[in-house]
Scaffold this motif. Sequence first.
Motif, mmCIF file in Angstrom:
data_model
loop_
_atom_site.group_PDB
_atom_site.id
_atom_site.type_symbol
_atom_site.label_atom_id
_atom_site.label_comp_id
_atom_site.label_asym_id
_atom_site.label_seq_id
_atom_site.Cartn_x
_atom_site.Cartn_y
_atom_site.Cartn_z
ATOM 1 N N VAL A 62 -103.474 -1.660 71.139
ATOM 2 C CA VAL A 62 -103.031 -2.537 69.855
ATOM 3 C C VAL A 62 -102.701 -1.498 68.776
ATOM 4 N N ALA B 85 -111.264 -2.128 70.585
ATOM 5 C CA ALA B 85 -111.036 -2.632 69.117
ATOM 6 C C ALA B 85 -111.302 -3.926 68.936
ATOM 7 N N TRP C 222 -108.852 -2.604 64.935
ATOM 8 C CA TRP C 222 -107.510 -2.556 64.640
ATOM 9 C C TRP C 222 -107.239 -2.638 63.339
#
Length: 339
Positions: free
Chosen positions: A271, A287, A74
């Motif tokens: 996310v 992630a 992320w």
Amino acid sequence: MTLNDVWFLLIAVLWTGYFVLEGFDFGVGMLLRVLGRDETERRMLINTIGPVWDGNEVWLLVAGGATFAAFPLWYSSLFSGFYLALLLILVALILRGVAFEFRGKLDSPRWRATWDWIIVGGSAVPAVLWGVAFANIVHGVPLDAGHHVTGTFLTLLNGYSLLGGLALASVFAFHGSVFLALKTAGEIRSRAQRLSRSLGGAAIVLGGCFLGYTVYEQGGWTWLTATISAALLVAGLVFTLRDRDGLAFASTAGAIIAVVATLFWGLYPDVLPSTTDPAHSLTVTNASSTPYTLHIMTWVAAIFTPLVLAYQAWTYWVFRTRLTRASIPADSGLASPQR
């Protein structure tokens, strides 16, 4: 609830703390040349946040560090795809910090005015761009199969994100004006209260439109936190009209908390959603770091977070008194902000 979910929640809490605390000093910075009519008043405004502004920015550092450690994919996608926007925010924050320290180094009106406008810009630019960035995170960005953002900076400047930027900036300005009414006395407090009534109206309109758009797009239970946020903004305006500065500030802080809750609630379990193909989206699962990393981080956070919160609460308690013109000594023209 897995550790992935726990850290998603903790990161949401960190961003909430950052926006609530940095939000009012962004607001103070944006209003510096509006409310401060002479050098003494502008020093008053700066000194309301002098002891705390740099401590408030620690929340940003911790939020970024937690994202890097808990959700490295992320983090990497955000910092590559949002590179220019984040660079502009960083430059604005650096210039703002330099301006706080340098504006009083020369006894020159032109020198101080230049740094004052840098403080204004260094507060407004991050306020707008954080709104743009988070609106895009919730709305989604073009991600390819390798989780790389394929758009450009202009891709981020869509109607929803620009509305988010204006809404967040207006809420911060309202939050800052209420904070100034709470922290000052005399004529400047009266002007802050009058200005907060206009800013409150703008925050309600822009914030309401952005929250409504978010609920329409994300659905689910986001309507609940969005409604709470809108109600708290209205309450903040009502308390301002009734000269209840403490309750007004609590209301605007609560409204910001509810806004962040709306965004993260609408985002979960993603996310970073992909507008190219939902299969390319980043989630709390694909992630995240390894369970061992998250386990170690959880213990570190459990030990040190209460200490940091206690220290920051003590700082706010020590500097809780209102400021007046008499709080600014006549011989302090070259001083840095009060600490």
